[in-house]
Design a protein around this motif. Structure first.
Motif, PDB file in Angstrom:
ATOM      1  N   ASN A  32       1.127   2.220   5.873  1.00 38.96           N
ATOM      2  CA  ASN A  32       1.820   0.948   5.641  1.00 38.96           C
ATOM      3  C   ASN A  32       1.222   0.259   4.600  1.00 38.96           C
ATOM      4  N   LEU A  33      -0.044   0.184   4.608  1.00 37.88           N
ATOM      5  CA  LEU A  33      -0.738  -0.646   3.214  1.00 37.88           C
ATOM      6  C   LEU A  33      -0.299   0.078   1.896  1.00 37.88           C
TER       7      LEU A  33
ATOM      8  N   PRO B 257      -9.297   2.253   4.140  1.00 34.70           N
ATOM      9  CA  PRO B 257      -8.420   1.145   4.335  1.00 34.70           C
ATOM     10  C   PRO B 257      -9.241  -0.265   3.914  1.00 34.70           C
TER      11      PRO B 257
ATOM     12  N   TYR C 142      -9.828   0.473  -0.214  1.00 34.05           N
ATOM     13  CA  TYR C 142      -8.662   0.753  -1.321  1.00 34.05           C
ATOM     14  C   TYR C 142      -8.271  -0.305  -2.121  1.00 34.05           C
ATOM     15  N   GLU C 143      -8.267  -1.417  -1.757  1.00 38.45           N
ATOM     16  CA  GLU C 143      -7.683  -2.321  -2.657  1.00 38.45           C
ATOM     17  C   GLU C 143      -8.577  -2.769  -3.504  1.00 38.45           C
TER      18      GLU C 143
ATOM     19  N   SER D  48       3.215  -0.387   1.214  1.00 38.69           N
ATOM     20  CA  SER D  48       3.363  -1.581   0.479  1.00 38.69           C
ATOM     21  C   SER D  48       2.920  -1.942  -0.894  1.00 38.69           C
ATOM     22  N   LYS D  49       2.158  -1.229  -1.568  1.00 35.98           N
ATOM     23  CA  LYS D  49       1.778  -0.860  -2.838  1.00 35.98           C
ATOM     24  C   LYS D  49       2.691  -0.218  -3.590  1.00 35.98           C
TER      25      LYS D  49
ATOM     26  N   ASN E 161      -1.676   2.237  10.181  1.00 39.31           N
ATOM     27  CA  ASN E 161      -1.619   0.921   9.244  1.00 39.31           C
ATOM     28  C   ASN E 161      -2.166   1.119   7.690  1.00 39.31           C
ATOM     29  N   PHE E 162      -2.813   2.297   7.552  1.00 39.20           N
ATOM     30  CA  PHE E 162      -3.406   2.376   6.188  1.00 39.20           C
ATOM     31  C   PHE E 162      -2.172   3.038   5.269  1.00 39.20           C
TER      32      PHE E 162
END
Length: 350
Positions: A264-265, A203, A206-207, A268-269, A261-262
């Motif tokens: 959800n991340l 998490p 990743y971005e 979102s992408k 949470n991950f």
């Protein structure tokens, strides 16, 4: 046309910035193509029997690996030496028109491979076919790390000498389904802790374009729109580490909360992507049951948060006795994993 033929009979030149890479990549200020992620790939056609790939490594004391297909048939891995000034030469067995696909064999943390140009007769870039995409998020298993002992036995050489991203379960699976694929995977990484450290976890990286914590350059998630995002994490969260550094017992609540949470991340992408949560064939017995229970809890919580949306789905690999290095699946084991998960992913792709 992306090639220019010289009047003096020299080979055509295809500049790196005319290629069509697929996966995580970057074009630097020198217009070189930096291959970053596991199995990031590009293709080109050429005529005759020989083409040359001009490339380099950022780390001048390292080595790395590419691998390639020729006319639809996988060939082999190619060792890239940092201090070499010679191009990689690929030879076809006979004259004619040929198609080459080049893949990065190793993972992002192994370092980038920089492509500057390709030369050959009538060399021309080609694009990946427009088919549905599966993104595979995971750890060393997803990377295809420690899987290939065909050239270097276990216990010999460096860690990357056993990498084979092309033969990992994800790319195998995608090819069998006629899908495109990209790998966002890092050896040793976990959901809330890693193999032998607390951070940086998936998490947290990743971005970032190279899946590493200290890089301010972000990956542009608008580059692709996956049909399915597969997440296979948890193996390293359960690890006991090296036995030297203190390691607390596995924390299910922290794992589930961080995993939710991950997801959800990721959502979102890629709001339209189907999300698949995979277990690990390397986490067995009581730990395997705990991991499956945690993944089920993550699925249930996410699906409750998104009523009316396509649900998160789960797939549990059967336990496996690994035949690769250091407890990892071998190339042959990856073939079994791809076959085991094929029906599940086929249903998700519909």
């Amino acid at each position: 046309m992306s090639t220019a033929r010289a009047n003096n009979g020299k080979a055509d030149t295809l500049a790196a910035n005319k290629l069509n890479p697929y996966g995580r990549y970057y074009y630097n200020s020198e217009k070189e193509l930096e291959l970053i992620s596991s199995a990031v790939h590009f293709g080109f056609n050429f005529k005759g029997t020989v083409c040359k790939i001009y490339l380099s490594l950022k780390d001048k004391e390292a080595h790395n690996y590419l691998q390639y297909e020729l006319d639809g048939v996988y060939q082999k891995r190619i060792r890239v030496e940092a201090n070499s000034t010679s191009p990689i030469i690929i030879t076809a067995p006979k004259e004619g028109n040929h198609k080459i696909w080049i893949y990065k064999c190793t993972e992002a943390t192994s370092g980038d491979i920089l492509i500057s140009k390709i030369t050959g007769d009538h060399v021309k870039s080609i694009k990946v076919k427009k088919t549905p995409l599966i993104e595979f998020i995971g750890n060393s298993i997803t990377c295809g790390a420690a899987a290939d002992t065909s050239e270097t036995p276990c216990g010999k050489g460096d860690y990357i000498d056993h990498h084979n991203a092309y033969m990992a379960y994800g790319p195998r699976l995608a090819r069998a389904l006629g899908a495109n694929y990209m790998l966002s995977s890092v050896s040793g990484i976990g959901v809330y802790r890693n193999w032998n450290s607390d951070a940086p976890t998936m998490p947290q990286v990743y971005e970032n374009i190279d899946l590493q914590y200290n890089n301010p350059v972000k990956w542009d998630f608008k580059t692709y729109s996956p049909k399915v995002v597969s997440i296979a994490l948890g193996t390293n969260d359960f690890s006991n580490g090296d036995g030297i550094k203190p390691r607390k017992p596995f924390d299910p609540e922290k794992f589930i909360a961080t995993y939710v949470n991950f997801v959800n991340l990721v959502k979102s992408k890629y709001p339209k992507a189907r999300i698949a949560l995979l277990s690990s064939p390397m986490v067995k017995l009581a730990y395997g049951k705990i991991l499956e229970d945690c993944i089920t809890a993550v699925k249930n919580q996410i699906n409750a948060e998104y009523p009316g949306k396509k649900p998160v789905e789960i797939f549990f690999f059967p336990p496996m006795e690994a035949h690769g290095c250091g407890g990892h699946p071998s190339v042959e084991d990856h073939a079994i994993m791809a076959q085991q998960a094929a029906h599940f992913f086929k249903m998700l792709m519909k």
